[in-house]
Enzyme design. Structure first.
Site, PDB file in Angstrom:
ATOM      1  N   LYS A 117    -135.194 -68.908  32.224  1.00  0.00           N
ATOM      2  CA  LYS A 117    -135.617 -68.721  30.837  1.00  0.00           C
ATOM      3  C   LYS A 117    -134.771 -69.545  29.875  1.00  0.00           C
ATOM      4  O   LYS A 117    -135.254 -70.025  28.852  1.00  0.00           O
ATOM      5  CB  LYS A 117    -135.577 -67.238  30.479  1.00  0.00           C
ATOM      6  CG  LYS A 117    -136.705 -66.427  31.099  1.00  0.00           C
ATOM      7  CD  LYS A 117    -136.663 -64.987  30.618  1.00  0.00           C
ATOM      8  CE  LYS A 117    -137.908 -64.219  31.046  1.00  0.00           C
ATOM      9  NZ  LYS A 117    -138.089 -64.187  32.490  1.00  0.00           N
ATOM     10  N   GLU A 138    -131.194 -62.345  22.889  1.00  0.00           N
ATOM     11  CA  GLU A 138    -132.105 -62.767  21.832  1.00  0.00           C
ATOM     12  C   GLU A 138    -132.142 -61.740  20.712  1.00  0.00           C
ATOM     13  O   GLU A 138    -131.952 -60.540  20.943  1.00  0.00           O
ATOM     14  CB  GLU A 138    -133.519 -62.962  22.388  1.00  0.00           C
ATOM     15  CG  GLU A 138    -133.642 -64.115  23.348  1.00  0.00           C
ATOM     16  CD  GLU A 138    -135.076 -64.321  23.826  1.00  0.00           C
ATOM     17  OE1 GLU A 138    -135.915 -63.431  23.585  1.00  0.00           O
ATOM     18  OE2 GLU A 138    -135.342 -65.364  24.432  1.00  0.00           O
ATOM     19  N   ARG A 187    -148.099 -68.445  36.857  1.00  0.00           N
ATOM     20  CA  ARG A 187    -148.963 -67.768  37.822  1.00  0.00           C
ATOM     21  C   ARG A 187    -150.125 -67.125  37.083  1.00  0.00           C
ATOM     22  O   ARG A 187    -150.191 -67.147  35.854  1.00  0.00           O
ATOM     23  CB  ARG A 187    -148.179 -66.682  38.552  1.00  0.00           C
ATOM     24  CG  ARG A 187    -147.513 -65.694  37.593  1.00  0.00           C
ATOM     25  CD  ARG A 187    -146.852 -64.539  38.296  1.00  0.00           C
ATOM     26  NE  ARG A 187    -145.967 -63.769  37.434  1.00  0.00           N
ATOM     27  CZ  ARG A 187    -146.354 -62.854  36.552  1.00  0.00           C
ATOM     28  NH1 ARG A 187    -147.652 -62.616  36.393  1.00  0.00           N
ATOM     29  NH2 ARG A 187    -145.481 -62.189  35.820  1.00  0.00           N
TER      30      ARG A 187
END
Length: 677
Positions: free
Chosen positions: A116, A200, A292
């Site tokens: 990420k 975050e 995916r």
């Protein structure tokens, strides 16, 4: 096109891929663990290969076993589904090395989005807006905590290699940062073998809106519009819909184009999902890209009329995208809910057990069910507890929502706790109906969403008493039919008592409350009418049971002139009643025989089957009420066991890494009268 593919997954996604492959004339190979030997996906596939014991780390996650199964059966390609190895770059690389087509993106694309932190850097260069946060490589506790302190709380800890809510923690203050970080790292290591974390800024009232993208080998790409996935518990989605309510065309176009830039920045191929947080001011921020197919892909299929699994197979086989952006449009509205074996009342604790009875709504143009579970199947602690996805479509959001409620009311799942009733209540709220929701909605309204049905519908109490009176009457009649003396007064089911009015006492537990009803059967022209008394309340009730399956009945009831139809299920002394709007679980309490309960008030038991992750205190420690004592892991999620009172932990019965059966005694705990120091 391929002639044969192997599906490296299980459950509903394996069944979903098999259906499309069969329609396209492509043969399928399933893989299965010991626990899945008789599973639906094994039965549906043309061939199936056994790959090991129930734990996924010994079967579905073992790359060599998957590759060997493909080789043995002559499969040309492997569809990874979602979860397990679907975003594993090493697996995709092995497929390439073995001459097998990986039905997914290139290895480099998986690697680019697999971290990420690296993905954030790429997206920033591609001009995709990001949530403020720390995405660096220095993972020192002081560095991570310093970043959190600098940006201000609340913050969100996220596993850099994660997904599906694993390794994710909200932190509301500096004081709780280190313990939250330790828990997130443990869960990340267990799920992904990686402890790298991101920090975050936590947006307080965002919506979770994601864009479905698709790219082919010739550089063509499209976005198939958006899905709103804001309804989440434990950072996992439970309700999804498409299109997102309240999104205007300019925002939709901007998000779609940003998602395509994200895909093109990593030379993407196949199906992918770019996830954004949408703030109240209309600004959106990149969260992550899932390389995916998503669990919620059916809502996109229903509004676009496209089969995304077919698109996957065609692109993987080297064919161009079936259509370009201009040919895609939104038609109507679709909603999906995930039916889980879990207890919303216990913090959505996963449940294990056997699906003893299953009745689903009729499928057709408006209703679709994706499932890999059948009546009689067992839900184990080894895999995700999702039983099925219920998906509906109609021309407008309002009519689609009506379809959803109708389908939920026609769904009956018995044998283990589920979130069925919770889903009905959630999607019936004023806020959900209006589309005014955010990712915190469930957490902020949990108390109302898991309240007892009897608090909302007082007619349920007499219906419970009536259902028990009728079922006990039927049981007595069945016993009489099989008796050598069917006329014996011991077989009477009328509540007859010598020289007294006929009556029957029923002690019932609903949730944590116990109720004692008295029923007085009275014959009238329409059969037997019951007067039902609870304290100072009384009702006139009548009803009729009709057997639908073993231990399962439909029941027509009338309470003080109000008629309705319900479904009743019995398992021993435990019952479930399904009305048109909710599910009520209750138990018949047997008379007290004077035997003492052998269980100890000072012991804590495992709430489910699972594995002990770690002890959080030492044996012999004095603790205060609420102190975390140990951590269990089950169905991919961590669960912390807390002290029920001030006291002392005398001993632990299981060590880290040991398997525990649900209900097993975890530790001995002595309550103290004095507060712990």
């Amino acid at each position: 096109m391929f002639t044969k593919i192997l599906i490296a997954n299980r459950g509903e996604i394996a069944c979903r891929v098999i259906r499309t492959a069969r329609r396209m004339g492509v043969a399928t190979v399933a893989v299965y663990s010991d626990a899945d030997r008789n599973a639906l996906h094994v039965e549906m596939a043309d061939e199936a290969v056994h790959i090991g014991p129930p734990p996924a780390r010994e079967s579905y996650l073992v790359i060599d076993k998957i590759i060997d199964a493909a080789r043995r059966t002559g499969a040309e390609a492997i569809h990874p589904g979602y979860g397990f190895l679907s975003e594993n770059a090493d697996f995709a690389r092995r497929c390439d090395e073995e001459g097998l087509v990986f039905i997914g993106p290139p290895v480099k694309a998986i690697e680019a989005m697999g971290s990420k932190s690296a993905a954030k850097s790429l997206m920033e260069k591609a001009g995709v807006p990001l949530v403020p946060g720390y995405h660096g490589d220095d993972q020192g506790i002081a560095v991570l905590k310093g970043a959190a302190d600098a940006m201000g709380y609340p913050v969100l800890l996220k596993a850099a290699a994660g997904g599906g809510g694993k390794g994710m923690r909200r932190v509301d203050s500096s004081a709780e940062f280190e313990s939250a970080l330790a828990g997130a790292m443990r869960e990340s290591a267990a799920s992904f073998g990686d402890q790298h974390m991101l920090v975050e800024k936590y947006l307080l009232t965002p919506r979770h809106v994601e864009i479905q993208v698709f790219c082919d080998n010739d550089g063509n790409g499209v976005y198939l519009f958006e899905r709103d996935c804001s309804m989440q518990r434990r950072h996992q989605k439970v309700v999804e819909e498409a299109p997102a309510p309240g999104i205007d065309e300019s925002t939709r176009k901007a998000m779609g184009e940003a998602a395509l830039r994200a895909a093109q920045a990593i030379d993407y191929r196949g199906a992918g999902t770019v996830e954004f947080l949408l703030d109240r001011d209309g600004k959106f921020y990149f969260m992550e890209m899932n390389t995916r197919l998503q669990v919620e892909h059916p809502v996109t299929e229903l509004i676009t009329g496209q089969d995304l699994v077919e698109w996957q197979l065609r692109v993987a086989a080297g064919q161009p995208l079936p259509c370009r952006q201009g040919a895609l449009s939104i038609n109507g509205h679709a909603l999906e809910v995930r039916l889980y074996a879990e207890s919303p009342e216990q913090g959505f604790l996963p449940q294990t057990g056997t699906v003893e009875y299953l009745s689903e709504p009729k499928t057709g143009p408006h209703v679709r069910i994706d499932s890999g579970v059948r009546q009689g199947d067992e839900v184990t602690a080894n895999y995700d507890p999702m039983i099925a996805k219920l998906i509906v479509w109609d021309e407008t959001r309002e009519t689609a929502l009506a379809r959803l409620h109708s389908a939920l009311s026609e769904t009956i799942i018995e044998g283990l706790n589920t979130n069925l009733d919770f889903l009905y209540r959630l999607t019936s709220t004023r806020e959900f109906r209006s589309g005014d929701v955010d990712t915190n909605y469930i957490d902020n309204n949990l108390e109302n969403l898991v309240s007892e049905p009897t608090e909302r519908n007082p007619d349920l109490l007499p219906m419970v008493a009536l259902s028990l009176a009728l079922s006990e009457k039927q049981r007595a009649e069945d016993s009489a039919r099989h008796s050598s003396e069917p006329g014996s007064p011991w077989h009477l089911s009328s509540g007859w008592r010598m020289n007294q009015n006929a009556r029957q006492r029923l002690a019932i537990r609903i949730g944590e409350d116990e109720h004692e009803f008295v029923t007085y059967p009275q014959k009238d022209g329409d059969g037997i009418c019951y007067e039902i008394v609870l304290g100072e309340q009384d009702w006139q009730a009548r009803g009729h049971l009709q057997s639908a399956a073993p231990n399962t009945w439909t029941m027509r009831v009338e309470i003080d002139g109000h008629r309705q139809s319900v479904h009743l299920y019995r398992h021993g002394d435990n019952f479930s009643m399904h009305t048109a709007h909710e599910v009520l679980h209750f138990s018949l309490l047997q008379p007290d025989t004077g035997e003492e309960d052998s269980s100890s008030d000072n012991a804590l038991n495992a709430p489910m089957n699972g594995v002990i992750v770690t002890h959080l205190v030492e044996a012999g420690a004095s603790v205060s009420k609420g102190t975390p004592l140990l951590v269990m892991e089950a169905m991919k999620m961590e669960h912390t066991i807390h002290a029920p009172a001030d006291g002392t932990v005398n001993s632990f019965h299981f060590n880290a890494g040991e398997l525990v059966d649900g209900g097993a005694l975890l530790l001995d705990f002595a309550v103290t009268s004095e507060p712990a120091k």
